[in-house]
Design a protein around this motif. Structure first.
Motif, short mmCIF file in Angstrom:
data_model
loop_
_atom_site.label_atom_id
_atom_site.label_comp_id
_atom_site.label_asym_id
_atom_site.label_seq_id
_atom_site.Cartn_x
_atom_site.Cartn_y
_atom_site.Cartn_z
N SER A 95 -0.48 -4.86 -7.87
CA SER A 95 0.23 -5.02 -9.15
C SER A 95 1.49 -5.81 -8.91
O SER A 95 2.09 -5.74 -7.84
CB SER A 95 0.56 -3.66 -9.75
OG SER A 95 1.37 -2.93 -8.88
N GLU A 96 1.85 -6.57 -9.91
CA GLU A 96 3.08 -7.35 -9.84
C GLU A 96 4.26 -6.38 -9.89
O GLU A 96 4.26 -5.45 -10.68
CB GLU A 96 3.17 -8.30 -11.04
CG GLU A 96 1.98 -9.23 -11.17
CD GLU A 96 2.01 -10.35 -10.16
OE1 GLU A 96 3.12 -10.75 -9.75
OE2 GLU A 96 0.93 -10.81 -9.77
N ILE A 98 7.75 -4.89 -10.97
CA ILE A 98 8.57 -5.04 -12.18
C ILE A 98 9.91 -5.57 -11.71
O ILE A 98 10.63 -4.89 -10.98
CB ILE A 98 8.75 -3.70 -12.92
CG1 ILE A 98 7.41 -3.17 -13.39
CG2 ILE A 98 9.70 -3.86 -14.10
CD1 ILE A 98 7.47 -1.83 -14.04
N LEU A 132 -2.53 -6.09 -14.36
CA LEU A 132 -2.01 -4.72 -14.34
C LEU A 132 -2.92 -3.82 -13.51
O LEU A 132 -4.12 -4.06 -13.41
CB LEU A 132 -1.95 -4.16 -15.76
CG LEU A 132 -0.92 -4.75 -16.73
CD1 LEU A 132 -1.13 -4.15 -18.12
CD2 LEU A 132 0.49 -4.50 -16.25
N GLU A 136 -3.13 1.49 -16.06
CA GLU A 136 -2.20 0.94 -17.05
C GLU A 136 -2.93 -0.04 -17.97
O GLU A 136 -2.73 -0.08 -19.18
CB GLU A 136 -1.02 0.24 -16.36
CG GLU A 136 -0.06 1.21 -15.71
CD GLU A 136 1.11 0.52 -15.04
OE1 GLU A 136 1.27 -0.71 -15.18
OE2 GLU A 136 1.88 1.22 -14.36
N ARG A 170 5.56 1.86 -19.00
CA ARG A 170 5.56 1.07 -17.76
C ARG A 170 4.67 -0.16 -17.89
O ARG A 170 5.01 -1.24 -17.43
CB ARG A 170 5.08 1.92 -16.58
CG ARG A 170 6.12 2.89 -16.09
CD ARG A 170 5.64 3.56 -14.83
NE ARG A 170 6.57 4.61 -14.45
CZ ARG A 170 6.24 5.68 -13.76
NH1 ARG A 170 5.00 5.87 -13.38
NH2 ARG A 170 7.15 6.58 -13.45
N LYS A 173 6.29 -2.87 -19.98
CA LYS A 173 7.36 -3.50 -19.23
C LYS A 173 6.80 -4.42 -18.16
O LYS A 173 7.23 -5.56 -17.98
CB LYS A 173 8.26 -2.41 -18.61
CG LYS A 173 9.54 -2.93 -18.04
CD LYS A 173 10.44 -1.79 -17.63
CE LYS A 173 11.72 -2.31 -16.99
NZ LYS A 173 12.59 -1.26 -16.52
N ARG A 174 5.80 -3.92 -17.43
CA ARG A 174 5.18 -4.70 -16.37
C ARG A 174 4.47 -5.92 -16.95
O ARG A 174 4.54 -7.02 -16.41
CB ARG A 174 4.18 -3.83 -15.60
CG ARG A 174 3.74 -4.43 -14.27
CD ARG A 174 2.66 -3.61 -13.60
NE ARG A 174 2.92 -2.21 -13.45
CZ ARG A 174 3.55 -1.67 -12.40
NH1 ARG A 174 4.01 -2.43 -11.44
NH2 ARG A 174 3.73 -0.37 -12.34
#
Length: 197
Positions: A95-96, A98, A132, A136, A170, A173-174
């Motif tokens: 995952s990238e 944040i 993601l 999520e 989350r 936002k991500r």
């Protein structure tokens, strides 16, 4: 013309009418496949997961109590099948992170995205959504695309309502951070200048 509800076909299936279950498959196959594809990210695997979910639903139809919509119950089975496939293959998507970019920066990206034409925005968001983590991604998909209520997402994922809310927060936002990192600066500048005119 009146559409016969799912319960009728469930009862017919339980009485031995296999054709009745094919009506249920036909009604829900797009939703099941969409969720599977969003989670496992590959069409072939998503088709296998969807097929597996329907087989499990058929075998366990007697356990469906009717206290939630049939589609929610089916979503839950699909979700579990996806998690099984992902954990069996030990494939956890990176995952990238944040970024600690300020809320102002994220809001700016969100505003710019609203000016991008609908098709471009949908394609971009779909690509970003696939970055993601699977849980999520699934929660975002269920809430925004399938428009399931929090209660239905809780029933599907077996997470607490508080946990679903945290995952949604989350994930949003991500997702915005991913969008921000993937939209080329020229595009942001181009649409940002357009807005100022």
């Amino acid at each position: 013309m009146t559409i016969i509800n799912d319960q009728y076909y469930i009862e017919q299936t339980l009485r031995g009418d296999r054709n009745a279950f094919s009506v249920l498959v036909d009604r829900h196959k797009n939703l099941v496949f969409s969720l599977a594809l969003k989670m496992v990210k590959q069409q072939e695997r998503a088709e296998e997961v969807a097929q597996d979910a329907f087989i499990k639903a058929f075998k366990n139809l007697k356990s469906y109590k009717g206290d939630a919509k049939f589609s929610t119950w089916l979503y839950k089975i699909t979700y579990r099948c996806c998690l099984d496939v992902l954990s069996a293959s030990k494939e956890r998507y990176r995952s990238e992170p944040i970024e600690e970019s300020g809320a102002h920066s994220l809001q700016g990206t969100e505003q710019i995205l609203t000016t991008i034409e609908r098709k471009e925005r949908a394609a971009l968001l779909n690509r970003c959504l696939l970055s993601l983590p699977e849980e999520e991604r699934a929660v975002i998909w269920m809430f925004y695309y399938e428009e399931l209520s929090l209660k239905e997402i809780v029933a599907t994922t077996e997470l607490s309502e508080a946990n679903v809310k945290v995952k949604l927060h989350r994930a949003r936002k991500r997702l915005l951070a991913i969008v921000q990192s993937q939209v080329e600066p020229e595009v942001i500048n181009h649409y940002g200048q357009k807005r100022k005119r």
